[in-house]
Design a protein around this motif. Structure first.
Motif, short mmCIF file in Angstrom:
data_model
loop_
_atom_site.label_atom_id
_atom_site.label_comp_id
_atom_site.label_asym_id
_atom_site.label_seq_id
_atom_site.Cartn_x
_atom_site.Cartn_y
_atom_site.Cartn_z
N VAL A 172 0.86 -1.19 0.00
CA VAL A 172 0.00 0.00 0.00
C VAL A 172 0.89 1.23 0.00
O VAL A 172 1.72 1.41 0.89
N THR A 173 0.73 2.06 -1.00
CA THR A 173 1.59 3.23 -1.11
C THR A 173 1.23 4.29 -0.07
O THR A 173 0.09 4.38 0.37
N GLU A 174 2.21 5.06 0.33
CA GLU A 174 2.01 6.18 1.24
C GLU A 174 2.36 7.47 0.50
O GLU A 174 3.32 7.49 -0.27
N PRO A 175 1.59 8.54 0.69
CA PRO A 175 0.46 8.66 1.61
C PRO A 175 -0.91 8.43 0.97
O PRO A 175 -1.92 8.56 1.63
N ASP A 176 -0.95 8.10 -0.32
CA ASP A 176 -2.24 8.09 -1.02
C ASP A 176 -3.06 6.84 -0.78
O ASP A 176 -4.26 6.82 -1.04
N GLY A 177 -2.45 5.74 -0.29
CA GLY A 177 -3.23 4.55 0.04
C GLY A 177 -3.68 3.75 -1.15
O GLY A 177 -4.80 3.25 -1.18
N THR A 178 -2.81 3.59 -2.15
CA THR A 178 -3.11 2.81 -3.33
C THR A 178 -2.56 1.40 -3.17
O THR A 178 -1.42 1.22 -2.73
N ALA A 179 -3.36 0.40 -3.50
CA ALA A 179 -2.93 -1.00 -3.42
C ALA A 179 -2.25 -1.40 -4.71
O ALA A 179 -2.80 -1.24 -5.80
N LEU A 180 -1.03 -1.92 -4.58
CA LEU A 180 -0.27 -2.37 -5.73
C LEU A 180 -0.13 -3.88 -5.70
O LEU A 180 0.04 -4.47 -4.64
N ALA A 181 -0.17 -4.50 -6.85
CA ALA A 181 0.12 -5.93 -6.99
C ALA A 181 -0.70 -6.79 -6.04
O ALA A 181 -0.17 -7.66 -5.36
N ALA A 182 -2.01 -6.54 -5.98
CA ALA A 182 -2.89 -7.34 -5.12
C ALA A 182 -3.25 -8.65 -5.83
O ALA A 182 -4.41 -8.96 -6.09
N VAL A 183 -2.18 -9.43 -6.14
CA VAL A 183 -2.37 -10.59 -7.02
C VAL A 183 -3.21 -11.68 -6.37
O VAL A 183 -3.94 -12.41 -7.06
N TYR A 184 -3.14 -11.83 -5.05
CA TYR A 184 -3.88 -12.90 -4.40
C TYR A 184 -5.34 -12.53 -4.15
O TYR A 184 -6.13 -13.36 -3.73
N LEU A 185 -5.69 -11.27 -4.40
CA LEU A 185 -7.08 -10.85 -4.36
C LEU A 185 -7.64 -10.64 -5.77
O LEU A 185 -8.83 -10.38 -5.93
N ASP A 186 -6.76 -10.71 -6.76
CA ASP A 186 -7.15 -10.47 -8.14
C ASP A 186 -7.75 -9.08 -8.31
O ASP A 186 -8.73 -8.89 -9.05
N TRP A 187 -7.16 -8.11 -7.63
CA TRP A 187 -7.55 -6.72 -7.78
C TRP A 187 -6.61 -6.03 -8.77
O TRP A 187 -5.43 -6.37 -8.83
N PRO A 188 -7.11 -5.07 -9.52
CA PRO A 188 -6.21 -4.36 -10.44
C PRO A 188 -5.18 -3.54 -9.69
O PRO A 188 -5.45 -2.97 -8.63
N SER A 189 -3.96 -3.49 -10.22
CA SER A 189 -2.92 -2.67 -9.62
C SER A 189 -3.36 -1.21 -9.65
O SER A 189 -3.91 -0.73 -10.64
N GLY A 190 -3.12 -0.50 -8.58
CA GLY A 190 -3.52 0.90 -8.48
C GLY A 190 -4.88 1.11 -7.88
O GLY A 190 -5.41 2.23 -7.90
N THR A 191 -5.47 0.07 -7.31
CA THR A 191 -6.77 0.22 -6.66
C THR A 191 -6.68 1.24 -5.51
O THR A 191 -5.84 1.08 -4.62
N PRO A 192 -7.51 2.28 -5.49
CA PRO A 192 -7.44 3.30 -4.43
C PRO A 192 -8.09 2.78 -3.14
O PRO A 192 -9.16 3.25 -2.72
N VAL A 193 -7.46 1.81 -2.51
CA VAL A 193 -8.10 1.07 -1.43
C VAL A 193 -8.42 1.97 -0.23
O VAL A 193 -9.45 1.80 0.42
#
Length: 421
Positions: A172-193
């Motif tokens: 999860v990137t800081e400070p914007d809170g973007t999820a990267l490489a959520a491969v085990y959830l099959d979420w797209p990279s860059g999801t604004p989690v």
């Protein structure tokens, strides 16, 4: 990490619904600047008495007393005037977190489901609610399910909820809170989690928007173990874990997580430990992610996973069988050797003074208590003389406990924020 909006005692009554600052409260003077450190010491069990608080803060008894009284007035701490047992000299008041004080919502998403729990100060979780992931498991749907499950817990509790935090199995990137490489959830990279979680909590929980936060699950588990578990008092704590799929790691230095320039440090799962090994979702082969997680152990034992039973439970059955089953023993040894290679590489780079293992890795340590440290020592630059202890994680739900720590952090930094604007 993204912020949004932002022992038993008998002497303290339950706090009011929204505690304020009573008239005539003690003047804190210098003590006001140590309110946060004082609450953190009580929260982590390092100041069980007013005398211990005085020494830890290096303040006068009068200042420590004023600080404790202020925290009690805020509904965060219980002060018991009965002297602590076995104390010498002047009796010291006992300090503990307020048993009826406010709570936060801790939440976790993993490959096999989601979990939510309420948590007061002190690192103790309420009874978690464990639920399957909705189908389809897109971010919006999953985060809505988390928020709705959390809202049910909040509505059923008489205690005021101050915030919510979520642990996710992805960087999860800081400070914007973007999820990267959520491969085990099959979420797209860059999801604004972080933004999605904040929005779903605001929809599900009535009243003013709660402060929310999101961070990587391994980072939060490491923080929880450092404050309340096997990592207490470590100066440089390395945490390595595999709970469901993949491998996570984190480093706590001087009590604070080392997250790097953008929150992406210590992605230990991408260490290569067998160049000819299993294919990793990242595209390479032999990453720690796929060589030492529950699926890897099952594959080494020749077991086809049951799609219904959680992978972690199935893998733990293999570690237990290793005591009497040669096939399970060989599988454990193979995965232990890969894990030892990875840990040794991390020790050579990070030079920690303690290593805590979570998830299936603590079970591998129990099944191979000499082999795993031996592999680490053999491959470590400093060898056996380094003496870095490998310990099993002490907390039953470190990811959830860590999420609670994240939600509590604004109030540990500034306890007066509990009183509201």
């Amino acid at each position: 990490m993204q912020n949004r909006g932002v022992p038993h005692t008998t002497t303290s009554p339950a706090p009011p619904t929204r505690p304020g600052r009573p008239a005539g409260r003690p003047a804190l003077d210098r003590g006001r600047t140590v309110l946060g450190p004082a609450l953190a010491l009580i929260h982590t069990g390092q100041a069980p008495t007013r005398s211990a608080l005085t020494g830890a803060l290096a303040v006068t008894r009068a200042t420590a007393g004023a600080v404790a009284a202020e925290l009690e007035a805020l509904g965060l701490v219980a002060v018991d005037s009965r002297p602590a047992g076995g104390s010498r000299g002047r009796p010291s008041h006992r300090l503990a977190v307020a048993p009826g004080g406010p709570v936060v919502l801790a939440a976790q998403i993993h490959a096999d489901g989601l979990s939510v729990a309420l948590a007061g100060l002190g690192g103790a979780l309420g009874e978690p609610a464990d639920l399957p992931l909705p189908s389809p498991g897109d971010p919006e749907r999953v985060l809505r399910a988390v928020a709705e499950a959390g809202a049910r817990l909040i509505a059923a509790s008489p205690r005021r909820c101050l915030g919510a935090a979520l642990a996710v199995p992805t960087p999860v990137t800081e400070p914007d809170g973007t999820a990267l490489a959520a491969v085990y959830l099959d979420w797209p990279s860059g999801t604004p989690v972080a933004d999605l979680f904040a929005a779903r909590i605001a929809e599900a929980v009535p009243g003013p928007p709660l402060p929310t936060a999101v961070a990587n699950d391994a980072n939060l588990a490491a923080l929880a173990e450092h404050r309340h578990g096997a990592g207490r008092d470590a100066r440089h704590l390395l945490y390595v874990t595999s709970g469901h799929r993949g491998v996570g790691g984190a480093l706590v230095v001087g009590g604070r997580l080392h997250t790097g320039s953008a929150g992406l440090a210590l992605e230990v799962g991408q260490l290569t430990v067998d160049p000819q090994g299993r294919r990793c979702p990242c595209g390479r082969r032999g990453c720690l992610d796929v060589e030492t997680d529950p699926a890897a152990l099952l594959a080494a034992a020749g077991i086809v996973p049951d799609p219904v039973e959680p992978l972690l439970d199935q893998a733990r059955a293999v570690t237990r069988a290793a005591a009497h089953d040669p096939v399970a023993r060989a599988a454990v040894d193979q995965v232990v050797d890969r894990l030892g290679l990875g840990i040794a590489g991390l020790v050579n780079i990070l030079n920690p003074d303690r290593i805590v293992l979570g998830g299936i890795h603590l079970d591998l340590l129990a099944a191979a208590p000499e082999r795993l440290p031996g592999v680490v020592a053999e491959r470590c630059l400093w060898g056996r003389s380094a003496g870095v202890p490998l310990l099993p994680a002490a907390l039953g739900r470190p990811d959830l406990t860590g999420a609670a720590e994240l939600a509590w952090q604004p109030y540990l930094d500034d306890p007066l924020a509990v009183a509201g604007p």
